[in-house]
Design a protein around this motif. Sequence first.
Motif, short mmCIF file in Angstrom:
data_model
loop_
_atom_site.label_atom_id
_atom_site.label_comp_id
_atom_site.label_asym_id
_atom_site.label_seq_id
_atom_site.Cartn_x
_atom_site.Cartn_y
_atom_site.Cartn_z
N ASP A 144 -11.68 -3.63 -7.00
CA ASP A 144 -11.59 -2.55 -8.00
C ASP A 144 -10.60 -2.95 -9.09
OD1 ASP A 144 -11.50 -0.27 -9.47
OD2 ASP A 144 -10.87 1.05 -7.82
N GLN A 176 -1.96 -5.94 -10.27
CA GLN A 176 -2.34 -6.23 -11.66
C GLN A 176 -1.44 -7.35 -12.20
OE1 GLN A 176 -4.77 -5.31 -13.51
NE2 GLN A 176 -5.62 -3.57 -12.38
N GLU A 192 1.68 3.47 -2.05
CA GLU A 192 1.13 4.69 -2.65
C GLU A 192 0.38 5.53 -1.62
OE1 GLU A 192 1.51 5.96 -5.69
OE2 GLU A 192 2.93 4.35 -6.15
N ASP A 193 -0.19 4.86 -0.61
CA ASP A 193 -0.95 5.58 0.41
C ASP A 193 -0.05 6.15 1.51
OD1 ASP A 193 -3.14 4.79 -1.03
OD2 ASP A 193 -3.64 3.10 0.29
N TYR A 246 -7.38 -1.21 -9.19
CA TYR A 246 -6.44 -1.52 -8.12
C TYR A 246 -5.66 -2.81 -8.40
CZ TYR A 246 -4.79 -2.80 -3.44
OH TYR A 246 -4.03 -3.19 -2.38
N GLY A 247 -6.33 -3.81 -8.93
CA GLY A 247 -5.67 -5.08 -9.23
C GLY A 247 -6.68 -6.15 -9.61
N ASP A 276 -11.59 -6.16 1.06
CA ASP A 276 -10.48 -5.27 1.44
C ASP A 276 -9.12 -5.91 1.15
OD1 ASP A 276 -10.66 -7.30 3.29
OD2 ASP A 276 -10.23 -6.03 5.03
N LYS A 326 0.84 -1.20 0.00
CA LYS A 326 0.00 0.00 0.00
C LYS A 326 0.88 1.25 0.00
CE LYS A 326 -4.52 -1.03 0.61
NZ LYS A 326 -5.64 -0.35 -0.07
N ARG A 333 -5.64 -11.19 -6.06
CA ARG A 333 -5.45 -10.98 -4.63
C ARG A 333 -4.14 -11.62 -4.18
NH1 ARG A 333 -10.92 -11.29 -5.52
NH2 ARG A 333 -12.24 -9.88 -4.28
#
Length: 377
Positions: A261, A233, A75-76, A264-265, A228, A73, A268
Amino acid sequence: MQTLLIDPVVFSIGSLRVHWYGLILGLGALVGLLLAIREGKRFGIPQEFFMDLVLLGVPSAIIGARIYYVAFKWEDYKDNFLDVFKTWNGGIAIFGALIGAIICALIFVRRRGYSFWRIADICAPSLLAGQIIGRWGNFVNQEAYGGPVSESFLRGQLHLPDFIVNQMNVQGVFHHPTFLYESLWNLVGIVILLILRRQKFLRAGELFIGYFIWYSIGRFFIEAVRTDSLAFQGAAGLADFINNTLWAPMTWMGFELGHLDPAYGNIRISQLLSVLIVIGGIVLIIVRRVTGRANVRYLDPIVSTKTGAGPTPEADLQTNKAAKSSAQAPVKQDKPAAEPAETADKSSLTQVQETEVKPPPVEDTPAIKPDTEDKKE
């Protein structure tokens, strides 16, 4: 309908707030510790060893879980680096926790002179126990749930009690209680591990590997229900193979994939990692057996390589039973041989007494002979 929401804060002392999540995780760690201590006693491993392991392993697991989550995560967090340390806002991953705990255990166990595989086997059921209890922390926080479902599905098909159904009502929408699915899956797993560790065929390291295989199978199917998930990708073919081909049994049971999404990818991370762990675990067991690296059995004594340390006693093991029976055998055989020797001693004692009292040949001698004969009988 009014939704029952559990307050995540148990109590507050000034600005200090004690959360249910922390207490539940602490309870899970305590139960896991007690299980490891109990099994360790069978092999003569002191309880202080496992207490030290937990004191070092729990922080390592939290750090590993946070690093794992932040890495996927990034990027966040890249523009708000201080948020990396705000674990109370959520954001930990179980696979990261396992990686952190294993690295810590590898270093600690070897420094104490034990085999990592032997200690990992003892701790395998403890890991499942911690996860069974720990998932209820997600329940209290209303997190890690699955996709939307109808209330009738939770009450009518799953027959869940009201307190679970109501807590799965998040902002007016009911969701899959994936925390419960994983908790029950792990409950079955711990029963299987407790049975397996009493079997003679089990080799060192295989219980720990079996834990990863069992947990990963359940995690693969449960993860896709969640909304969640960490994802990336990947190739369309791989995504189709995971989400449609391998996950097909869940579709047959009426479950649907949780929302992910597309931007998002499409794969999982936990699902892909679960598949790799299952394959790798099975291959590892086969390779260790074929190459002779799994000659030590789970029930064998555990030996520390530290100076002055000897093999630890193993209770309730077959070797002990054999040793007890062999130790009793010579005792039974010696009894017949001991009687003549004892009789001879008594005879010689009688002769000595007779010799000492012989000068006055009065009534002493006849009085001793009947007494001696009585003793022989």
